[in-house]
Write an enzyme that holds these catalytic residues in place. Structure first.
Site, PDB file in Angstrom:
ATOM      1  N   HIS A   1       0.801  -1.234   0.000  1.00 54.55           N
ATOM      2  CA  HIS A   1       0.000   0.000   0.000  1.00 54.55           C
ATOM      3  C   HIS A   1       0.825   1.271   0.000  1.00 54.55           C
ATOM      4  CE1 HIS A   1      -3.940  -1.930   0.934  1.00 54.55           C
ATOM      5  NE2 HIS A   1      -3.174  -2.832   1.534  1.00 54.55           N
TER       6      HIS A   1
ATOM      7  N   LYS B   1      -8.349  13.826   4.928  1.00 52.23           N
ATOM      8  CA  LYS B   1      -7.471  12.657   4.861  1.00 52.23           C
ATOM      9  C   LYS B   1      -6.462  12.795   5.979  1.00 52.23           C
ATOM     10  CE  LYS B   1      -6.448  13.912   0.581  1.00 52.23           C
ATOM     11  NZ  LYS B   1      -6.453  12.761  -0.300  1.00 52.23           N
ATOM     12  N   ARG B   2      -5.677  11.742   6.237  1.00 55.03           N
ATOM     13  CA  ARG B   2      -4.634  11.867   7.243  1.00 55.03           C
ATOM     14  C   ARG B   2      -3.711  13.038   6.905  1.00 55.03           C
ATOM     15  NH1 ARG B   2      -4.217   8.010  11.643  1.00 55.03           N
ATOM     16  NH2 ARG B   2      -2.184   8.994  11.917  1.00 55.03           N
TER      17      ARG B   2
ATOM     18  N   THR C   1      -8.508   6.530  -1.790  1.00 55.25           N
ATOM     19  CA  THR C   1      -9.867   6.017  -1.951  1.00 55.25           C
ATOM     20  C   THR C   1     -10.870   7.131  -1.657  1.00 55.25           C
ATOM     21  OG1 THR C   1      -9.586   5.129   0.277  1.00 55.25           O
ATOM     22  CG2 THR C   1      -9.476   3.561  -1.544  1.00 55.25           C
TER      23      THR C   1
ATOM     24  N   LYS D   1       0.879  14.436   1.292  1.00 58.30           N
ATOM     25  CA  LYS D   1      -0.485  14.715   0.818  1.00 58.30           C
ATOM     26  C   LYS D   1      -0.684  16.215   0.578  1.00 58.30           C
ATOM     27  CE  LYS D   1      -2.376  10.683   3.271  1.00 58.30           C
ATOM     28  NZ  LYS D   1      -3.080   9.793   2.334  1.00 58.30           N
TER      29      LYS D   1
ATOM     30  N   LYS E   1     -14.561   8.276  -3.407  1.00 60.51           N
ATOM     31  CA  LYS E   1     -15.809   8.580  -2.686  1.00 60.51           C
ATOM     32  C   LYS E   1     -16.352   9.946  -3.080  1.00 60.51           C
ATOM     33  CE  LYS E   1     -13.936   5.861   1.007  1.00 60.51           C
ATOM     34  NZ  LYS E   1     -13.032   5.886   2.169  1.00 60.51           N
TER      35      LYS E   1
HETATM   36  C1  GPK Z   1      -0.975   2.917   2.999  1.00 61.25           C
HETATM   37  F1  GPK Z   1       0.992   1.940   3.734  1.00 61.25           F
HETATM   38  C2  GPK Z   1      -0.167   2.466   4.001  1.00 61.25           C
HETATM   39  C3  GPK Z   1      -0.568   2.582   5.356  1.00 61.25           C
HETATM   40  O1  GPK Z   1       0.161   2.221   6.271  1.00 61.25           O
HETATM   41  N1  GPK Z   1      -1.787   3.123   5.603  1.00 61.25           N
HETATM   42  C4  GPK Z   1      -2.608   3.539   4.601  1.00 61.25           C
HETATM   43  O2  GPK Z   1      -3.731   3.978   4.877  1.00 61.25           O
HETATM   44  C5  GPK Z   1      -3.125   3.857   2.221  1.00 61.25           C
HETATM   45  N2  GPK Z   1      -2.191   3.451   3.297  1.00 61.25           N
HETATM   46  C6  GPK Z   1      -2.484   4.587   1.059  1.00 61.25           C
HETATM   47  O3  GPK Z   1      -1.802   5.725   1.538  1.00 61.25           O
HETATM   48  C7  GPK Z   1      -3.572   4.998   0.073  1.00 61.25           C
HETATM   49  O4  GPK Z   1      -3.013   5.605  -1.044  1.00 61.25           O
HETATM   50  C8  GPK Z   1      -4.382   3.769  -0.328  1.00 61.25           C
HETATM   51  O5  GPK Z   1      -5.505   4.154  -1.079  1.00 61.25           O
HETATM   52  C9  GPK Z   1      -4.860   3.007   0.886  1.00 61.25           C
HETATM   53  O6  GPK Z   1      -3.780   2.693   1.744  1.00 61.25           O
HETATM   54  C10 GPK Z   1      -5.552   1.712   0.538  1.00 61.25           C
HETATM   55  O7  GPK Z   1      -4.789   0.968  -0.343  1.00 61.25           O
END
Ligand code: GPK
Length: 823
Positions: free
Chosen positions: A367, A558-559, A666, A564, A670
């Site tokens: 991810h 978002k976080r 994601t 970001k 949405k």
């Molecule tokens: C990716 F590696 C990680 C993590 O530790 N936490 C997290 O939420 C997110 N992510 C990505 O940053 C997004 O781009 C992605 O859409 C999401 O995972 C789901 O795949």
């Protein structure tokens, strides 16, 4: 044909809705010990929840026996995080009884919405990764794919964020303090999980050398199930969350010696394993307790998987035909040596047979490519906590490197890059390398991201295993993220094209011609306005600020992360402020800029940006010249239930990460699904969103991923942009000089310095001007409401690809090799 498939012909009958009111009253008394004449919302919420849950238990049991009878292959989705949010409306939506339930609740003297608000979010995750897991569970069960989520029941989920004097403060999220009616605790099922001790060799009766793990400290794992209803109640599945219990014999000797408190200390310590979710997103902290949590999940889960499997099979040889395990990032990757250990040490298999079973069972999803997020564990820590696993990892690596060396003779640098053991700076285990070697398939989460894995981060592995690394683009469930969160728009869509879209999101394409129908456009705009009004009321309640629903709602939720680039958004806000101040009578598009997101408690720079947003908001919102044209607010405690209010009300969705850094995103899906237009970089799934909605219906700007990489190589000079752009210079100087922090002039110097003196790693300076231009195009388009609404419709209409139903079917067919049951 499965029995449960025939459901939902007559929901009233199936769910005994005529008895629901009586059941609520009965549960008020029998389960909650409350007087049904009391008007406490919280009690009624609970009584309703239990009454809804009990209607699903029967279906759940039937689903499970369907799976059993058909001997269907099961999918196990292992994740350290799930982010389901609230359950009540999701149960009602998927059961198709929202309207009926609203009537019944009204007869009891409540609105469904007020009872809904009584529920605390289940915040057992940080952000996108956890929410993705929850969307996938919804899609699996809705499409009759036999699957389960396995995770941890943290006592404390992601912290509650409040804003005090502009700063983030964290409070613990004691989400189960008043109980959780959705949990089904299995008090009678307990598995033992081992830690520490040592690996011992012995000879078996045939004289072979074998290993056993001895002198361990043991903790018990108890499962807690939460039901996951499929849409239309095709099936009901569950997620199984583990909680730590001290083992019964815990320090019995201390008890016997009379050291009662000493023994209790050990008991309490062992139960700490599932106490709290680590609040870091994409940042490895490397704490021993975290590794314990990971192994705790894996060990308990595999005992459960093998128990279920062995009820129907006599030999483990066919495990990969009956079980698919998906590793949600490397967090549960210790499952690979754990399955090896079980197969060899407990079930007596040899290495080669065990390894073949292992690698046909596991698949791994990556991810992120952020280096600070890639998990590595010190060999001495892992070896102390899990000595037998450490031994197995060494042997996996030895055999693996032997193979690599045979393919690339003499390439020692390649060997050291690919090794599961990192040697420089003290030996560490690279969990990603372990996960790649031990899985049959590795996937990224958007086309661009998977490409970066193949050509960048995992390039060596892609050369060695050319078909292993693939793409499955993320998706979101249309049930929660349109049907449930946006009733106004859902109603309009269903009236126009029928109800099938929520199980077949591609159907939304039928809205395309309606974009040319002015009556439909008006109805579309009315739905958006209604959602903006609802959000305005929420904002007033939460931060005591009035916002005008007739302004452009510009949202970034978002976080908080430097990559970001919430800061780039702030720089745009400051620029708008300056333009208004310079020319108070200028004709500008009125905007409301809203932010939300949590920063990891130890992430200094991200917290400082929250403070900056709040200080900029203070200055902007108090300025008489600006009034009515620009407002800024930070909504505290972004979470799933808040997202359900924010997403439907957005006009503009900010997806502005540095290209190449956001794996998928994601939230981008949405927002667009709910008719927001996107302003974004060509990063993550934005690329595919652009392909689907058309470049003319999205605001794309900035450096592309390969240009970012090139600039990093050739030397990037942020000061050049500062010197050549007066408007940018002014913004930077205001931040750096304390314009927004008059009582503490140096407060934001670290923000200024990161861009001006520390290399601006995320290239905000380079993207500032293109971003400003894209925002100007947004402003211009918003003034032409007819065109704006047309594009809003076309965005939603073309989001079919981003249903998690599509993602899950790609996993099912291409990776798990399972078919929907009863089809
Ligand atoms: C990716 F590696 C990680 C993590 O530790 N936490 C997290 O939420 C997110 N992510 C990505 O940053 C997004 O781009 C992605 O859409 C999401 O995972 C789901 O795949």
């Amino acid at each position: 044909m499965s029995r449960v498939c025939k459901m939902s012909k007559n929901v009233r009958e199936v769910f005994r809705l005529d008895e629901l009111k009586d059941d609520i009253r009965r549960n008020m008394v029998a389960l909650l010990g409350n007087d049904p004449r009391s008007k406490r919302k919280f009690s009624y919420y609970n009584a309703l929840a239990y009454s809804v849950r009990e209607r699903l238990v029967d279906l759940w049991m039937r689903t499970q026996s369907d799976y059993y009878d058909s001997m269907a292959k099961r999918v196990y989705y292992l994740s350290m995080e799930f982010l389901p949010g609230r359950f009540l409306m999701n149960y009602l939506t998927n059961m198709g009884i929202v309207d009926e339930c609203r009537e019944i609740v009204a007869e009891l003297g409540f609105s469904l919405e007020e009872l809904e608000e009584e529920e605390w979010d289940a915040g057992l995750g940080n952000g996108g990764l956890g929410r993705l897991a929850s969307c996938y569970l919804d899609s699996m069960v809705s499409q009759n794919i036999p699957g389960y989520g396995y995770g941890i029941l943290y006592d404390y989920g992601i912290f509650y964020q409040s804003i005090v004097n502009g700063n983030q403060e964290e409070r613990c999220d004691n989400w189960r303090r008043h109980g959780c009616p959705w949990e089904i605790t299995r008090l009678d099922t307990l598995y033992e999980v081992k830690f520490y001790g040592r690996s011992e060799t012995y000879y078996d009766s045939d004289g072979n050398v074998r290993f056993r793990w001895v002198d361990t400290e043991n903790v018990m794992a108890m499962p807690c199930d939460i039901l996951i209803p499929g849409y239309g109640c095709s099936h009901v599945s569950n997620m199984r969350l583990w909680t730590a219990q001290s083992s019964r014999e815990f320090n019995l000797s201390d008890f016997n010696r009379g050291d009662y408190i000493g023994a209790m200390h050990g008991k309490v310590m062992s139960e700490n394993i599932t106490k709290v979710l680590y609040p870091n997103d994409q940042f490895l902290q490397g704490m021993e307790l975290r590794l314990k949590q990971q192994y705790f999940l894996v060990s308990a889960t595999f005992q459960d998987i093998l128990r279920r499997y062995l009820k129907q099979h006599t030999s483990l040889a066919a495990l990969p035909e009956a079980v698919a395990v998906q590793l949600n990032d490397t967090h549960p990757a210790i499952a690979i040596p754990e399955l090896m250990r079980l197969l060899m040490d407990v079930y007596g298999m040899g290495w080669d047979v065990a390894w073949d079973i292992c690698t046909r069972t596991f698949a791994y999803t990556n991810h992120t490519v952020l280096p600070e997020a890639l998990e590595t564990w010190p060999v001495d820590l892992l070896g102390r906590l899990l000595p037998r696993h450490m031994q197995i990892i060494y042997e996996i690596n030895r055999r693996f490197l032997e193979g690599v060396a045979a393919t690339f003779p003499g390439d020692t640098e390649r060997l050291s890059r690919m090794s599961v053991i990192q040697e420089e700076g003290g030996q560490r285990v690279r969990m990603a390398n372990l996960a790649i070697v031990g899985s049959h398939t590795v996937n990224g989460v958007a086309a661009l991201h998977s490409n970066i894995l193949q050509t960048g981060l995992f390039r060596d592995f892609h050369e060695y295993y050319p078909r292993k690394i693939r793409n499955v683009t993320n998706g979101v469930t249309p049930r929660r993220w349109l049907m449930q969160c946006n009733p106004a728009l859902s109603r309009l869509i269903t009236q126009s094209i029928g109800p099938e879209w929520c199980c077949n999101l591609e159907k939304l394409r039928e809205l395309v011609p309606l974009a040319e129908d002015s009556a439909f456009r008006d109805a579309w705009a009315r739905a958006k306005l209604e959602n903006k009004r609802l959000l305005s009321r929420y904002v007033l309640r939460k931060v005591q600020m009035g916002i005008n629903p007739n302004t452009l709602f510009d949202m970034q939720f978002k976080r908080m992360h430097e990559y970001k680039r919430q800061l780039l958004n702030v720089m745009h806000v400051i620029s708008l402020f300056n333009r208004i101040k310079d020319n108070p009578s200028a004709d500008i598009t009125p905007r409301t800029v809203l932010f939300g997101g949590k920063a990891a408690p130890g992430y200094y720079q991200a917290k400082l940006i929250i403070r900056l947003i709040n200080e900029v908001a203070r200055v902007v919102n108090a300025d008489a010249d600006v009034a009515g044209r620009l407002r800024v607010a930070f909504l505290p405690n972004y979470c799933i239930s808040q997202a359900e209010k924010v997403v439907p009300a957005a006009d503009l969705s900010e997806q502005i990460s540095t290209a190449g850094m956001e794996a998928s995103g994601t939230g981008n899906m949405k927002f667009a699904l709910n008719g927001a237009l996107t302003i974004g970089t060509l990063d993550g799934a934005n690329v595919e969103i652009m392909e689907e909605v058309g470049a003319e219906n999205i605001f794309i700007f900035g450096l592309k991923a390969h240009e970012v990489a090139e600039k990093r190589r050739s030397g990037y000079n942020p000061r050049e942009f500062y010197e050549n752009d007066a408007e940018l210079r002014r913004v930077m100087d205001m931040i750096g000089s304390g314009f927004f922090s008059p009582d503490e002039r140096g407060l934001f110097s670290p923000v200024y310095d990161s861009l001006m003196h520390h290399g601006d790693y995320y290239m905000l300076m380079a993207d500032y001007r293109p971003y400003m231009e894209a925002q100007a195009a947004v402003d211009a388009l918003y003034l032409d409401q007819d065109q704006w609404v047309r594009k809003s419709i076309l965005n939603a209409a073309n989001m079919g690809k981003f249903s998690s139903d599509r993602s899950v079917m790609e996993y099912a067919r291409g990776i798990w090799h399972v078919e929907p049951l009863g089809k």
